[in-house]
Design an enzyme around this catalytic site. Structure first.
Site, PDB file in Angstrom:
ATOM      1  N   LYS B  82      36.192  15.873  29.525  1.00 12.30           N
ATOM      2  CA  LYS B  82      36.487  15.988  27.907  1.00 12.30           C
ATOM      3  C   LYS B  82      34.792  15.658  27.317  1.00 12.30           C
ATOM      4  CE  LYS B  82      39.589  13.928  24.699  1.00 12.30           C
ATOM      5  NZ  LYS B  82      40.716  13.329  24.179  1.00 12.30           N
ATOM      6  N   SER B 157      44.526  15.486  21.908  1.00 10.93           N
ATOM      7  CA  SER B 157      43.088  15.984  21.645  1.00 10.93           C
ATOM      8  C   SER B 157      42.408  16.505  23.042  1.00 10.93           C
ATOM      9  CB  SER B 157      42.462  15.026  20.919  1.00 10.93           C
ATOM     10  OG  SER B 157      42.147  13.646  22.055  1.00 10.93           O
ATOM     11  N   SER B 181      47.148  11.996  23.858  1.00  8.13           N
ATOM     12  CA  SER B 181      45.912  13.007  24.102  1.00  8.13           C
ATOM     13  C   SER B 181      45.789  13.587  25.521  1.00  8.13           C
ATOM     14  CB  SER B 181      44.800  12.733  23.489  1.00  8.13           C
ATOM     15  OG  SER B 181      45.026  12.404  21.832  1.00  8.13           O
TER      16      SER B 181
END
Lengths: 69, 470
Positions: B82, B157, B181
């Site tokens: 990420k 996210s 997330s």
């Protein structure tokens, strides 16, 4: 800032100015207002919770110190 | 093996073949890169691809292994990262244009731990701006798409982390979870998402959203892969003020042992006030299954879930506003307007309210811990709905209109707020063919037992083996 819990738009503008937001961005502030009101509803809910006997140490170690077994 | 067979391998399977020198790390990476090249125009799971860099690393791993210096199960396995984990010498945008040119001088702890294990980064993955959104929209880098249906959100996210694993562009990925997330995109994309206990995995070198709620987690095809990753990720790190000084343990050791006399609690309250009927059905089917394999399932009252959720929202928003204060005041127009408003709301929360929310959080932790005297695991749907359309700001659930954000995060946020470990597993599909997630949570630092339970579910079902046809 949220002591009164509920605010009208005029008060919101006063608070926005205190927070350093640009009051000339009217559209932005108009969209922000309902989101602030929604947060104040959560604050109201949390404010009603009985926490008299709860003190805080270090929040970052809240789980580690209290509940690690 | 052909490229499709290679990218279909789990980490455990690929590691076994690499250890035996049956497959080459270079061939494995090449298969992933070809798949990325083919699928990325539709999916947009990557903010930054690192094809050449990754190939150099795969070649190095191959040379080491051929020379007899095999380091273990992640040696020669690529990971997706990420784009808020620092990667030395590689741009780390945190999904924002404000940070687009930030090139860290060192690796985040999680990335460094993978590198030490012989793994390498295949690319920096799509995410919501500053991790403050539950959808896969991104104002600056475009939306990323759900591999099951490109018109649907992948969740956020850690959107790119979930998409890359579900679409077999990467075998495993790092994500972060502050309100859900990791688990939310894992659920919407039909894969496994592990959020460990708060403090178990170091957050050093991770762009913060909320210091007291951020967790590093793993997205993988199976619980076994995720537990294997935890073996390398978990551990005390003095550079993270929230790091817990726990003993090293092997999270895979008891995975294949069926849990004995497993007691599962299902909340009676809150969850069911806003729930899609297909999700509800898939969830209860999973509970019926667990009963059929020997677990005791009982409904229990947990009356403080809504309160806990509200406290988490206050804490998260306050801390995000504190972190972003200077930029949001001076460069607010460089944020996605939705994210900007979400952060600015925190400017209106007083210190008194923040501290009251922290006290409520503490109370919820104490109350929740006592529930685990009667059950081993708490089970819920991970998300109230299947993946909504990318552009939906509101969704209808049983005639009730709720914001997409609320529908996506209201269940997961509870376990981020209290920091207890939680895992999302695929457990079925909606009538639209979108994946449904089952969330299992347990007491702090029972991550190994929770993984064992989740693995037991996967060993006795096949939902996790179903992947989108791409």
């Amino acid at each position: 800032m949220d002591r009164e819990i509920q605010i009208d738009f005029e008060t919101f503008l006063v608070l926005s100015k205190q927070a350093g937001l640009d009051l000339s961005q009217e559209k932005h502030l108009t969209e922000l207002f309902p989101e602030v009101q929604a947060m104040f509803q959560r604050i109201r809910l949390v404010a009603q919770s009985e926490t008299t006997h709860i003190g805080l140490g270090s929040m970052t170690n809240l789980i580690d110190t209290e509940h690690r077994k | 093996m052909n490229p499709e067979e290679l990218t279909n391998l789990t980490v455990v399977e690929a590691a076994s073949y690499i250890a035996k020198k049956t497959i080459s790390p270079v061939d494995l990476l090449d298969a992933y890169l070809k798949r990325i090249e083919r699928l990325e125009p539709q999916l947009n799971a990557f903010i930054l691809r690192l094809d050449s860099y990754a190939m150099e690393k795969a070649k190095t791993a191959e040379r080491e292994i051929v020379a007899g210096n095999y380091r273990g199960p992640f040696h020669g396995i690529p990971i997706g990262v990420k784009d808020l984990f620092w990667t030395e010498g590689i741009a780390t945008s945190s999904g924002s244009i404000l940070e687009a040119s930030f090139v860290p001088k060192e690796d985040s702890a999680a990335v460094a731990n993978f590198y030490r294990a012989g793994s390498y980064c295949i690319g920096k993955l799509h995410m919501s701006e500053f991790a403050f959104n539950g959808t896969s929209r991104n104002h600056h880098y475009g939306p990323s798409k759900n591999p099951w249906d490109f018109s649907k959100t992948a969740g956020g996210s850690s959107s790119g982390s979930a998409i890359s694993v579900a679409s077999q562009e990467a075998p495993i990925a790092l994500g972060t979870d502050t309100g859900g997330s990791v688990r939310l995109p894992a659920a919407l994309c039909g894969i496994t998402g592990i959020k460990p206990t708060f403090g178990l995995v170091s957050r050093f070198g991770v762009t913060p959203l909320s210091w007291s709620m951020d967790h590093v987690g793993v997205l993988s095809r199976t619980v076994h892969d995720g537990a294997l990753a935890l073996n390398f990720l978990a551990g005390f790190d003095q550079r993270d003020p929230g790091s817990a000084n726990t003993k090293k343990q092997d999270y895979t050791r008891d995975l294949d042992i069926p849990p004995r006399k497993l007691r599962i609690g299902v909340p009676k309250d809150f969850i069911w006030e806003v729930i899609d009927q297909d999700v509800k059905q898939a969830f209860w089917n999973s509970m019926t299954h667990m009963e059929s394999v020997g677990a005791e399932v009982k409904e229990m009252s947990i009356p403080f879930l809504e309160l806990c959720n509200a406290a988490g929202s206050i804490v998260q928003t306050s801390e995000a506003a504190a972190y972003h204060h200077d930029n949001i005041i001076s460069q607010g127009d460089k944020y996605d307007p939705t994210i900007r408003r979400r952060i600015e709301v925190g400017l209106f929360i007083s210190a008194e309210s923040y501290l009251q929310a922290q006290r409520v959080r503490y109370k919820c932790i104490k109350d929740m811990i006592s529930l685990f005297e009667d059950v081993d695991v708490i089970a819920t749907p991970t998300v109230s709905i299947g993946a909504p359309n990318l552009t939906d700001a509101w969704v209808q659930i049983n005639g009730k209109e709720v914001t997409t954000r609320e529908a996506l995060l209201r269940i997961t946020r509870v376990f981020s707020t209290i920091g207890f470990p939680a895992i999302s597993l695929p457990c079925g599909f909606t009538n639209e063919g979108m994946p449904v997630g089952l969330q299992l949570a347990s007491r702090p630092f029972s991550d190994a037992m929770l993984a064992q339970t989740a693995n037991f579910y996967q060993q006795t079902t096949s939902w996790h083996t179903q992947l989108p046809k791409l």
